[in-house]
Design an enzyme around this catalytic site. Structure first.
Site, PDB file in Angstrom:
ATOM      1  N   ASP A  68       0.834  -1.208   0.000  1.00  0.00           N
ATOM      2  CA  ASP A  68       0.000   0.000   0.000  1.00  0.00           C
ATOM      3  C   ASP A  68       0.864   1.251   0.000  1.00  0.00           C
ATOM      4  O   ASP A  68       2.082   1.177   0.127  1.00  0.00           O
ATOM      5  CB  ASP A  68      -0.992  -0.016   1.176  1.00  0.00           C
ATOM      6  N   ASN A 136      -7.599  -0.146  13.826  1.00  0.00           N
ATOM      7  CA  ASN A 136      -9.035  -0.315  13.544  1.00  0.00           C
ATOM      8  C   ASN A 136      -9.312  -1.605  12.770  1.00  0.00           C
ATOM      9  O   ASN A 136     -10.400  -1.783  12.228  1.00  0.00           O
ATOM     10  CB  ASN A 136      -9.562   0.889  12.747  1.00  0.00           C
ATOM     11  N   HIS A 138      -7.712  -2.553  10.023  1.00  0.00           N
ATOM     12  CA  HIS A 138      -7.459  -2.507   8.573  1.00  0.00           C
ATOM     13  C   HIS A 138      -6.251  -3.373   8.210  1.00  0.00           C
ATOM     14  O   HIS A 138      -5.357  -3.618   9.023  1.00  0.00           O
ATOM     15  CB  HIS A 138      -7.296  -1.069   8.060  1.00  0.00           C
ATOM     16  N   GLU A 143     -10.000  -0.484   4.639  1.00  0.00           N
ATOM     17  CA  GLU A 143     -10.529   0.095   5.868  1.00  0.00           C
ATOM     18  C   GLU A 143     -11.879  -0.528   6.227  1.00  0.00           C
ATOM     19  O   GLU A 143     -12.589  -1.035   5.345  1.00  0.00           O
ATOM     20  CB  GLU A 143     -10.736   1.609   5.661  1.00  0.00           C
TER      21      GLU A 143
HETATM   22  C1  GLP Z   1      -0.735   1.470   8.136  1.00  0.00           C
HETATM   23  C2  GLP Z   1      -0.521   0.799   6.789  1.00  0.00           C
HETATM   24  C3  GLP Z   1      -0.379  -0.700   6.898  1.00  0.00           C
HETATM   25  C4  GLP Z   1       0.319  -1.052   8.173  1.00  0.00           C
HETATM   26  C5  GLP Z   1      -0.565  -0.705   9.333  1.00  0.00           C
HETATM   27  C6  GLP Z   1       0.074  -0.912  10.685  1.00  0.00           C
HETATM   28  O1  GLP Z   1      -1.705   2.446   8.070  1.00  0.00           O
HETATM   29  N1  GLP Z   1      -1.581   1.083   5.870  1.00  0.00           N
HETATM   30  O2  GLP Z   1       0.304  -1.199   5.776  1.00  0.00           O
HETATM   31  O3  GLP Z   1       0.596  -2.438   8.173  1.00  0.00           O
HETATM   32  O4  GLP Z   1      -1.087   0.604   9.206  1.00  0.00           O
HETATM   33  O5  GLP Z   1       1.187  -0.064  10.864  1.00  0.00           O
HETATM   34  P1  GLP Z   1       2.184  -0.202  12.081  1.00  0.00           P
HETATM   35  O6  GLP Z   1       2.942  -1.461  11.872  1.00  0.00           O
HETATM   36  O7  GLP Z   1       3.091   1.009  12.014  1.00  0.00           O
HETATM   37  O8  GLP Z   1       1.374  -0.232  13.332  1.00  0.00           O
END
Ligand code: GLP
Length: 244
Positions: A68, A136, A138, A143
């Site tokens: 992403d 949340n 996702h 989302e």
């Molecule tokens: C982000 C990204 C994801 C990521 C997730 C968790 O918003 N869209 O690809 O895996 O949230 O991020 P983190 O590992 O920093 O908690």
């Protein structure tokens, strides 16, 4: 069924994940590995890069795909997923030729998502998908919603995503996301979900409930035949373990 491993801390989770990826790449050197960004998998990628530096064959044929990307950030912004993955893995190991990614500066984001969707239709499915867990629920930028998109698409970002630490110091507020879709993720042959730190307790509690709903996209992982959740003790406290 979602297999779960609970390890001591972030370092142990990262060592496990790097070893898991290393073993997969020995078995399948031309694997297509999908990579999430964010803080959780960073150490895993560093450890994988170390393994590949010691054993250049490890990633010599692997193909890498970015999960992403944020849209609407200034060119070269350090908050982009592109900057993150290039810094930790792609550039140090010269993997650009076998790396496919949403362009954060694409003039036409919908066309860019169509390009990635067409690429995955031709080169997929993903062999192993490394995921983080949104607070949340996702996955990528899929989302919580009444319905989920199957393939690469432009995503409207939730408040939880806009509050993500990655973009707290970005030069602009992200305007949208670009992400692989839920079918792309679910068609992966193997999925590895990493979740560490106390902030991931609430989503892990919800995941442990077992309910499957589009309003908590990670719950779809319960339907995947080869998905493994690796979390640390801070993210998965004893009380939630007893209930899961
Ligand atoms: C982000 C990204 C994801 C990521 C997730 C968790 O918003 N869209 O690809 O895996 O949230 O991020 P983190 O590992 O920093 O908690």
């Amino acid at each position: 069924m979602l297999q779960t491993a609970i390890l001591a801390d972030h370092e142990a989770v990262s060592q496990f994940a790097a070893q898991w990826l290393g073993e997969l790449l020995v078995e399948q050197p031309d694997a297509l590995i999908c990579l999430a960004s964010g803080s959780t998998p960073t150490r895993t990628y560093e450890l994988l890069a170390q393994r590949a530096a010691d054993n250049p064959q490890l990633l010599a044929r692997a193909r890498l795909l970015k999960l992403d990307e944020w849209g609407g950030l200034p060119p070269g912004d350090a908050a982009t997923c592109e900057h993150h993955l290039r810094t930790v893995l792609i550039d140090p190991l010269n993997l650009s030729a076998r790396y496919t990614a949403f362009d954060p500066q694409a003039a036409d984001p919908a066309a860019e998502c169509a390009r990635i969707a067409a690429w995955l239709a031709n080169h997929g499915p993903i062999t192993a998908c490394v995921l983080g867990l949104g607070v949340n629920g996702h996955l990528g930028f899929n989302e919580p919603a009444d319905s989920l998109e199957p393939h690469a698409h432009v995503a409207q970002l939730s408040a939880a995503s806009l509050a993500h630490a990655m973009v707290s110091r970005a030069g602009a507020r992200p305007a949208f996301g670009m992400t692989l879709g839920m079918a792309d993720i679910m068609h992966s042959q193997h999925i590895l979900v990493l979740a560490t730190g106390a902030a991931k307790r609430p989503p892990l509690e919800q995941l442990a409930s077992g309910a499957i709903t589009t309003t908590f996209p990670a719950s779809m992982l319960h339907m995947h035949p080869s998905a493994t959740l690796v979390c640390d003790e801070a993210a998965c406290p004893p009380e939630s373990r007893r209930r899961s």
